[in-house]
Design a protein around this motif. Structure first.
Motif, PDB file in Angstrom:
ATOM      1  N   SER A 188      -6.341  -0.734   3.143  1.00  0.00           N
ATOM      2  CA  SER A 188      -7.746  -1.836   4.010  1.00  0.00           C
ATOM      3  C   SER A 188      -8.216  -3.563   3.878  1.00  0.00           C
ATOM      4  O   SER A 188      -8.304  -3.512   5.070  1.00  0.00           O
ATOM      5  CB  SER A 188      -9.045  -1.461   2.993  1.00  0.00           C
ATOM      6  N   LYS A 189      -7.543  -3.315   2.953  1.00  0.00           N
ATOM      7  CA  LYS A 189      -6.863  -4.915   3.457  1.00  0.00           C
ATOM      8  C   LYS A 189      -5.792  -5.436   3.901  1.00  0.00           C
ATOM      9  O   LYS A 189      -6.995  -6.467   5.336  1.00  0.00           O
ATOM     10  CB  LYS A 189      -6.463  -6.061   1.802  1.00  0.00           C
TER      11      LYS A 189
ATOM     12  N   PHE B  77     -14.026  -2.803   1.156  1.00  0.00           N
ATOM     13  CA  PHE B  77     -13.354  -3.333   2.579  1.00  0.00           C
ATOM     14  C   PHE B  77     -12.954  -2.440   3.700  1.00  0.00           C
ATOM     15  O   PHE B  77     -13.279  -3.006   4.019  1.00  0.00           O
ATOM     16  CB  PHE B  77     -11.401  -3.214   1.901  1.00  0.00           C
TER      17      PHE B  77
ATOM     18  N   HIS C 270     -11.851  -5.812  -6.178  1.00  0.00           N
ATOM     19  CA  HIS C 270     -11.369  -4.145  -6.245  1.00  0.00           C
ATOM     20  C   HIS C 270     -12.406  -4.107  -5.363  1.00  0.00           C
ATOM     21  O   HIS C 270     -14.328  -4.316  -5.727  1.00  0.00           O
ATOM     22  CB  HIS C 270     -11.209  -3.745  -7.396  1.00  0.00           C
TER      23      HIS C 270
ATOM     24  N   LEU D   7      -5.838   2.266  -5.068  1.00  0.00           N
ATOM     25  CA  LEU D   7      -5.115   1.187  -4.864  1.00  0.00           C
ATOM     26  C   LEU D   7      -4.459   0.753  -3.321  1.00  0.00           C
ATOM     27  O   LEU D   7      -4.565   0.298  -2.862  1.00  0.00           O
ATOM     28  CB  LEU D   7      -4.520   0.990  -6.044  1.00  0.00           C
TER      29      LEU D   7
ATOM     30  N   GLU E 265     -12.344   4.842  -6.078  1.00  0.00           N
ATOM     31  CA  GLU E 265     -13.083   2.968  -6.353  1.00  0.00           C
ATOM     32  C   GLU E 265     -12.992   3.353  -7.957  1.00  0.00           C
ATOM     33  O   GLU E 265     -12.704   2.344  -9.050  1.00  0.00           O
ATOM     34  CB  GLU E 265     -13.868   2.873  -5.783  1.00  0.00           C
TER      35      GLU E 265
ATOM     36  N   ILE F  25     -13.211  -0.433  -3.110  1.00  0.00           N
ATOM     37  CA  ILE F  25     -12.473   0.261  -1.375  1.00  0.00           C
ATOM     38  C   ILE F  25     -14.020   0.231  -0.379  1.00  0.00           C
ATOM     39  O   ILE F  25     -13.116   0.109   0.480  1.00  0.00           O
ATOM     40  CB  ILE F  25     -11.803   1.436  -2.089  1.00  0.00           C
TER      41      ILE F  25
ATOM     42  N   GLU G  42      -7.115   0.513  -0.807  1.00  0.00           N
ATOM     43  CA  GLU G  42      -7.688  -0.412  -0.922  1.00  0.00           C
ATOM     44  C   GLU G  42      -6.590  -1.623  -0.758  1.00  0.00           C
ATOM     45  O   GLU G  42      -7.629  -2.363   0.337  1.00  0.00           O
ATOM     46  CB  GLU G  42      -7.892  -0.952  -2.455  1.00  0.00           C
TER      47      GLU G  42
ATOM     48  N   SER H  49       0.680  -1.147  -0.202  1.00  0.00           N
ATOM     49  CA  SER H  49      -0.068  -0.056   0.264  1.00  0.00           C
ATOM     50  C   SER H  49       0.912   1.371   0.318  1.00  0.00           C
ATOM     51  O   SER H  49       0.403   1.777  -0.787  1.00  0.00           O
ATOM     52  CB  SER H  49      -1.268   0.081   1.502  1.00  0.00           C
TER      53      SER H  49
END
Length: 189
Positions: free
Chosen positions: A90-91, A118, A113, A84, A140, A115, A87, A35
């Motif tokens: 967030s993961k 997640f 995918h 990204l 997103e 955002i 995202e 990230s």
């Protein structure tokens, strides 16, 4: 026998590879590092866009129009990278929050995918204001299509107003992004 030892060695290597893959796949720290790389790349591009924009405003109108066009061409990619990075962080938070059942997390979910998808899973304690929601929505869109393709996959999402808005990103958006990213990053400490 040698054949038996070779088979056992291959089996051990395969188990080691699977374990290594599983450890990387479920490590919040590794997802955070990726990230950060996305964010760093977006920051570099953002600074370049900003520098270029500041140089151009002092020049003639025709040059400004050309430079604005060049900026429009790179802004969606910059936004995609910012998207990204959100995202992926967030993961990372999701993996940290679900450490007990990390082996039950489907790869399909982790490598998809979205955002909002997640953030919905990690939203406790995360302030999602109207401004953040608007920015996340545009980022997103950039991840889904605006940073990768000239048009969305579906005709019903093809509206000129939406296409222009999905590619809009300014100083204020950058501040909103930074505050959200820092807040998310702090969740991983």
């Amino acid at each position: 026998s040698n054949r038996h030892r070779t088979i056992v060695a291959k089996y051990k290597k395969m188990l080691n590879d699977q374990l290594f893959y599983q450890n990387i796949k479920t490590s919040p720290g590794i997802w955070l590092a990726y990230s950060y790389r996305m964010k760093k790349s977006a920051d570099i591009l953002w600074r370049r866009i900003k520098q270029h924009s500041q140089k151009v405003t002092a020049k003639k109108k025709f040059v400004t129009m050309i430079a604005d066009y060049e900026i429009m061409e790179t802004a969606p990619i910059c936004m995609m990278l910012f998207g990204l990075s959100l995202e992926i962080i967030s993961k990372a938070i999701y993996l940290k929050d679900h450490k007990k059942d990390v082996n039950l997390i489907e790869e399909k979910f982790l490598f998809s995918h979205g955002i909002f998808k997640f953030i919905k899973h990690i939203s406790s304690g995360l302030l999602i204001s109207k401004e953040r929601k608007d920015l996340i929505s545009r980022l997103e869109e950039s991840v889904f299509w605006a940073g990768r393709y000239p048009i969305p996959k579906q005709l019903n999402k093809y509206k000129l107003k939406n296409m222009i808005n999905s590619k809009r990103f300014n100083q204020y958006d950058k501040k909103i992004f930074e505050s959200l990213y820092v807040e998310m990053e702090n969740r991983l400490k």
